[in-house]
Structure formats: structure tokens, C-alpha cells
Enzyme design. Structure first.
Site, PDB file in Angstrom:
ATOM      1  N   GLU A   1      10.831  16.443  14.729  1.00  7.52           N
ATOM      2  CA  GLU A   1      11.108  16.135  13.331  1.00  7.52           C
ATOM      3  C   GLU A   1      10.320  17.112  12.449  1.00  7.52           C
ATOM      4  OE1 GLU A   1       9.650  12.381  11.654  1.00  7.52           O
ATOM      5  OE2 GLU A   1      11.504  12.265  10.499  1.00  7.52           O
TER       6      GLU A   1
ATOM      7  N   LYS B   1       0.850  -1.194   0.000  1.00  6.79           N
ATOM      8  CA  LYS B   1       0.000   0.000   0.000  1.00  6.79           C
ATOM      9  C   LYS B   1       0.884   1.243   0.000  1.00  6.79           C
ATOM     10  CE  LYS B   1      -1.697   2.901   2.697  1.00  6.79           C
ATOM     11  NZ  LYS B   1      -1.626   4.144   1.905  1.00  6.79           N
TER      12      LYS B   1
ATOM     13  N   GLU C   1      10.109   1.450  10.390  1.00  6.64           N
ATOM     14  CA  GLU C   1      11.167   2.446  10.157  1.00  6.64           C
ATOM     15  C   GLU C   1      10.484   3.793  10.274  1.00  6.64           C
ATOM     16  OE1 GLU C   1      13.032   5.149   8.786  1.00  6.64           O
ATOM     17  OE2 GLU C   1      13.433   4.224   6.827  1.00  6.64           O
TER      18      GLU C   1
HETATM   19  P1  ADP Z   1       3.492  11.071   6.871  1.00  4.21           P
HETATM   20  O1  ADP Z   1       3.156  11.641   8.209  1.00  4.21           O
HETATM   21  O2  ADP Z   1       4.906  11.252   6.483  1.00  4.21           O
HETATM   22  O3  ADP Z   1       2.509  11.349   5.784  1.00  4.21           O
HETATM   23  P2  ADP Z   1       2.340   8.611   7.661  1.00  4.21           P
HETATM   24  O4  ADP Z   1       2.990   7.827   8.731  1.00  4.21           O
HETATM   25  O5  ADP Z   1       1.086   9.349   7.982  1.00  4.21           O
HETATM   26  O6  ADP Z   1       3.460   9.517   7.063  1.00  4.21           O
HETATM   27  O7  ADP Z   1       2.003   7.683   6.410  1.00  4.21           O
HETATM   28  C1  ADP Z   1       2.860   6.691   5.901  1.00  4.21           C
HETATM   29  C2  ADP Z   1       2.014   5.593   5.283  1.00  4.21           C
HETATM   30  O8  ADP Z   1       1.163   5.036   6.281  1.00  4.21           O
HETATM   31  C3  ADP Z   1       1.083   6.029   4.160  1.00  4.21           C
HETATM   32  O9  ADP Z   1       1.006   4.978   3.221  1.00  4.21           O
HETATM   33  C4  ADP Z   1      -0.246   6.227   4.874  1.00  4.21           C
HETATM   34  O10 ADP Z   1      -1.379   6.100   4.047  1.00  4.21           O
HETATM   35  C5  ADP Z   1      -0.197   5.094   5.879  1.00  4.21           C
HETATM   36  N1  ADP Z   1      -0.996   5.303   7.093  1.00  4.21           N
HETATM   37  C6  ADP Z   1      -1.349   6.468   7.674  1.00  4.21           C
HETATM   38  N2  ADP Z   1      -2.037   6.251   8.812  1.00  4.21           N
HETATM   39  C7  ADP Z   1      -2.121   4.902   8.955  1.00  4.21           C
HETATM   40  C8  ADP Z   1      -2.691   4.016   9.941  1.00  4.21           C
HETATM   41  N3  ADP Z   1      -3.301   4.492  11.008  1.00  4.21           N
HETATM   42  N4  ADP Z   1      -2.538   2.690   9.763  1.00  4.21           N
HETATM   43  C9  ADP Z   1      -1.885   2.184   8.703  1.00  4.21           C
HETATM   44  N5  ADP Z   1      -1.342   2.949   7.746  1.00  4.21           N
HETATM   45  C10 ADP Z   1      -1.448   4.288   7.859  1.00  4.21           C
END
Ligand code: ADP
Length: 478
Positions: free
Chosen positions: A377, A172, A246
């Protein structure tokens, strides 16, 4: 419009829903992607589960050929992938061409090599007349959730080892940057993976949440924010799913009094501003010997101001846009907060007056450890300079945050370099150089920067279970 890839076939989301993905250089919609909901997640997990046993039994040398073929197809389609990556994420086209695409191909090749070398051991157990050996077996169905900063490379960091170890996968990509992953999955399908081995779900946090929570998922490998990483720990708790995380970083860069300052400035500009600082290992707080701090700050500010800001596809651009309006606002809020807290903004720190999400890199002097800009960050083009007097206090300051992904040390003195390298709690230390990943070594963090390691032999640990097999060789039963 791009579809989901489940069980070897492309299809729209069951709900018919989709979402747009934007070009960060001008804010326009590039295309839309299917937004996977719970029914699609269920189907993808079902397809991956159905394919799991046959893929685990697929001969290793044939798995290797498939991964190698993916690398060949990436190279054959390199320009298209680089352009997609640049358009969707804002990455400079040169970076996409020279780093992202070759790095992705290289990862598939490196793990193609591993397929035939994943082995157990015959261990000398204490029981007499007993043969004992270990086997490395796939974990099963792996959910691979990736972020928006290096979509192709980070997808490869997960796909290649997971598949090499005999797992089936559901990837995903981030909702901001799905397009290069969609194309990569098309190429993987062309390479000839059996149906269900590689599945793709596009969508946002809701899709990621549903995928992570699905009871049919055995392992989650996630790269992204520490906050979401923590929520995945909870999602994994019920079934005690395997987790590789990570997460965030706030890498310290230490510039000692004896450093070659011009080399340090050049390296730290890149270390801080590569991909506009949207890198988890980006150098993000600069501890400079007080004697050199002013000179370092001036040179960093001059260097940052000289970088031409522009769209990724303009060869003259040295800094591309930030990924989204939302992210630009978050970076700007950090910059305003630092000014409010009394840091001295030496240069930059403003939105560029043009369409798209461009931001002038901000250089701050007079930063102290208690300021948010030194602790949080930002994931953007911000350079806070902190002075130090006592080299012995450095380790405590560098280790004071919850993050521990990377650190950098600039000195001509080998004992300073390696003493610090041993004492700083971070997953990667770069001495007199910029941060670089390499398929052959480790990538991952201490503390709140993550769990487990990617790349190199460490990725094999992350994507296998170890089984001990005992055989009684003596007469009768034991
Ligand atoms: P950023 O803050 O850098 O956008 P995120 O950690 O929010 O990074 O997102 C990284 C990935 O995790 C994306 O693919 C996002 O769609 C997914 N994501 C965001 N929230 C969740 C969640 N609660 N559970 C699983 N995947 C998530």
C-alpha cells in the site's frame, strides 16, 4: 490552542503538553492542540462510563433529534468546516465542500433515522410455553480512533452509529488533522448531548494506545493502517474488547479488452488520484488486457500530467498536497523502489519544487506482480499498470494480496462484470465507476483490510450487543 473535551467541559491536558498541526500546502503551523496523556484518557473513559446508563436509557426519538440537530449545525457551519478540513489535511476545498461536509451531515441524518428503528425479534424457539425475544443493547464505552485522510467523514462514520445505538464515545482524531473533529465536537456540544456522552481526546499514537488499552473501554472502532490495526487486536485481547477495524487496501482495477477505454481512463484517474491517492479504497494496481495496456497507460499518463497541482484553496487545483513531509518521503521511496526493481516510470514521480508536500503523480508501465509497487500500500498518487493475457488468471492475481477492501471492474460485458464481482475477495466492488461510500450500504474489508463493517445496517451490528430474553409461560417453573 485547542483543548480536550471531557465530561461536557473543555480543558487542557493534565500535563499541559500540546502538539502542532501543520498546513500541508506550505508546512506552516496552523495551531496547537492539547496532547492527552494517560490521566486525561482515564478521565475521559470515566466520564463516558458515568454517562453510559442514562444515555442508553435516553428515549430513542430524542437521540434521533440530537443527531439530526448535529447535521443541521454542520450545514449551518459548512463553509467553516470545509475550510478547516482543507487547511489541515490538504484536501481540495471543492472536495471538502462537495464531499466531506455534506457526507458528514448525511451520515448523522441517516443514523438519526435508525435511532427509532433498532429492534429485536421474537424468535420461534423449540421449547414449548416459552416466549423468547432479542434486544439490541449498546456495547457501552466506545473508543473511536480516526485517520488523517478524511477526518470529518470518518469521524461521522463512527460517531453517528455509535451514538444512535446508545453508546457513549471518546473520539481521538489523527494528530496530523485534528481541527475539523475539534469543531465537530463543539457543534455536537452545541446540539445538546448530555455531558460525558461525547468526549474528545487529541494526541498522537501514545494517546491512541492509552485509550485502546484502557480497561474501561468496551469497544474500539479504528480506521488506519493494518500495522496499527494488528496492535489493537493485542490491546483488545485482555478484556476481549469489541473491535471494528477498517485497515489498509491495495484495490485492483481490472480493465477488460471490451471496456470503454476513455470512460475507464477518466474513472481510473479519479479512482487512483482522488485526494492524491490518500484513500484506503483508492485504485492502486491496474490489470489491463494486454491488447489495451499501452493505450491505457499513455492515456493515464497524459491525464495525470494534465492535472494541475496546487493548494487546496486554489479553485484551479486538481491535486492537493500529501499530508506530511514524512508521508511524501514514504511515497517517494516507493516510487524509487519501483524504478530500482525495473518498472518503467512513464511520467511524474517527483516532488514538486515549491513549499509544502506536493508530488507529481507517478505512472508505471511494465509492472509485474512480484514488484513491491504492485503489492504494498502506497497511499499516494502512484499508478502501476500490469498487463494480463488470460482473464481466468485475473482472479488469482487480484486476490493474491493480504488486502481485500475494494476492487473495480471496467467492462461492457455484464457476465464478465458480475462473475468477477462474485469471485474477488473484497468488501466493495465498483463496476464501471469510481469508489464511493454511502451511509446506506456497507464499508469494510476482507482479510487484512479489517474486521466488521461500517455504515448501513451493518453499523448497527457493530455498535450493539444482542441479548436473548427467555420467559417460561407454562405453569410452575422449568
Ligand atoms: P497512518 O499510518 O495512515 O498515519 P495510523 O494507523 O498510524 O495511520 O494512524 C491512524 C490513527 O491511529 C491516528 O489517530 C493515530 O494517532 C492512531 N494510532 C497510531 N498508532 C496507534 C496505536 N498504537 N494505538 C492506537 N492508536 C494509534
Amino acid at each position: 490552542m485547542s483543548d480536550l473535551f471531557i465530561g461536557g467541559a473543555w480543558s487542557p491536558a493534565a500535563t499541559g503538553r500540546s502538539f502542532p498541526t501543520l498546513n500541508p500546502a506550505d508546512g506552516t503551523v496552523i495551531t496547537t492542540c492539547a496532547e492527552a496523556g494517560p490521566a486525561d484518557v482515564d478521565r475521559a473513559v470515566g466520564a463516558a462510563r458515568e454517562a453510559a446508563d442514562a444515555w442508553a436509557a435516553h428515549p430513542e426519538h430524542l437521540r434521533a433529534r440530537l443527531l439530526w440537530r448535529v447535521a443541521d449545525l454542520i450545514e449551518a457551519n459548512a463553509e467553516e468546516l470545509a475550510e478547516l478540513e482543507s487547511r489541515d489535511s490538504g484536501q481540495l476545498l471543492g472536495v471538502a465542500r462537495e464531499v466531506s461536509v455534506p457526507g458528514t451531515a448525511e451520515h448523522f441524518r441517516y443514523f438519526a433515522g435508525w435511532c427509532t428503528k433498532i429492534q429485536g425479534a421474537v424468535l420461534p424457539v423449540a421449547f414449548p410455553d416459552t416466549l423468547h425475544y432479542t434486544r439490541r443493547e449498546p456495547v457501552g464505552v466506545c473508543a473511536l480512533i480516526t485517520p488523517w485522510n478524511f477526518p470529518l467523514m470518518i469521524a461521522a462514520w463512527k460517531l453517528a452509529p455509535a451514538l444512535a445505538c446508545g453508546n457513549t464515545v471518546i473520539i481521538k482524531p489523527a494528530e496530523q488533522t485534528p481541527l475539523s473533529t475539534v469543531r465537530l465536537v463543539e457543534l455536537m456540544s452545541e446540539a445538546g448531548f448530555p455531558p460525558g456522552v461525547v468526549n474528545l481526546l487529541t494526541g498522537g499514537p501514545g494517546t491512541g494506545r492509552a485509550l485502546a488499552a484502557h480497561p474501561g473501554v468496551d469497544k474500539i472502532s479504528f480506521t488506519g493502517s493494518t500495522e496499527v490495526g494488528r496492535s489493537l487486536v493485542s490491546a483488545a485481547a485482555g478484556g476481549l474488547k469489541r473491535l471494528t477495524l477498517e485497515l489498509g487496501g491495495k484495490a485492483p482495477s481490472i480493465i477488460a479488452a471490451d471496456a470503454d477505454l476513455d470512460a475507464a481512463v477518466a474513472g481510473n484517474l479519479t479512482g487512483a488520484l482522488f485526494h492524491s491517492g490518500q484513500v484506503c479504497a483508492a485504485y492502486a494496481r491496474f490489470y489491463v488486457d494486454r491488447e489495451r495496456a499501452d493505450e491505457f497507460t499513455e492515456k493515464m499518463a497524459a491525464g495525470a500530467a494534465a492535472l494541475r497541482i496546487g493548494p487546496g484553496d486554489d479553485p484551479a487545483s486538481r491535486l492537493g498536497p500529501l499530508v506530511s513531509e514524512e508521508h511524501l518521503r514514504s511515497v517517494d521511496a516507493h516510487v524509487r523502489g519501483a524504478v530500482y526493481e525495473g518498472a518503467d516510470l512513464v511520467g511524474g514521480g517527483r516532488r514538486v519544487d515549491r513549499p509544502g508536500f506536493f508530488y507529481e503523480p507517478a505512472v508505471f508501465a511494465g509492472v509485474t506482480d512480484d514488484m513491491a509497487i504492485a503489492r504494498e500500500e502506497v497511499f499516494g498518487p502512484v499508478i502501476p499498470v500490469l498487463a494480463y493475457d488470460d482473464p481466468d488468471e485475473l482472479v488469482a492475481r487480484a486476490n493474491a494480496l493480504e488486502y481485500g477492501l475494494a476492487a473495480s471492474i471496467w467492462t461492457r460485458d455484464l457476465s464478465t462484470a458480475h462473475r468477477l464481482a462474485a469471485r474477488i475477495r473484497a468488501g466493495a466492488i465498483f463496476i464501471n465507476m469510481i469508489h464511493v461510500p454511502d451511509a446506506a450500504t456497507t464499508w469494510g474489508g476482507y482479510k487484512a483490510s479489517g474486521w466488521g463493517r461500517e455504515m448501513g445496517p451493518y453499523a448497527i451490528d457493530a455498535y450493539t450487543e444482542v441479548k436473548g430474553v427467555w420467559t417460561h409461560l407454562g405453569p410452575g417453573s422449568r
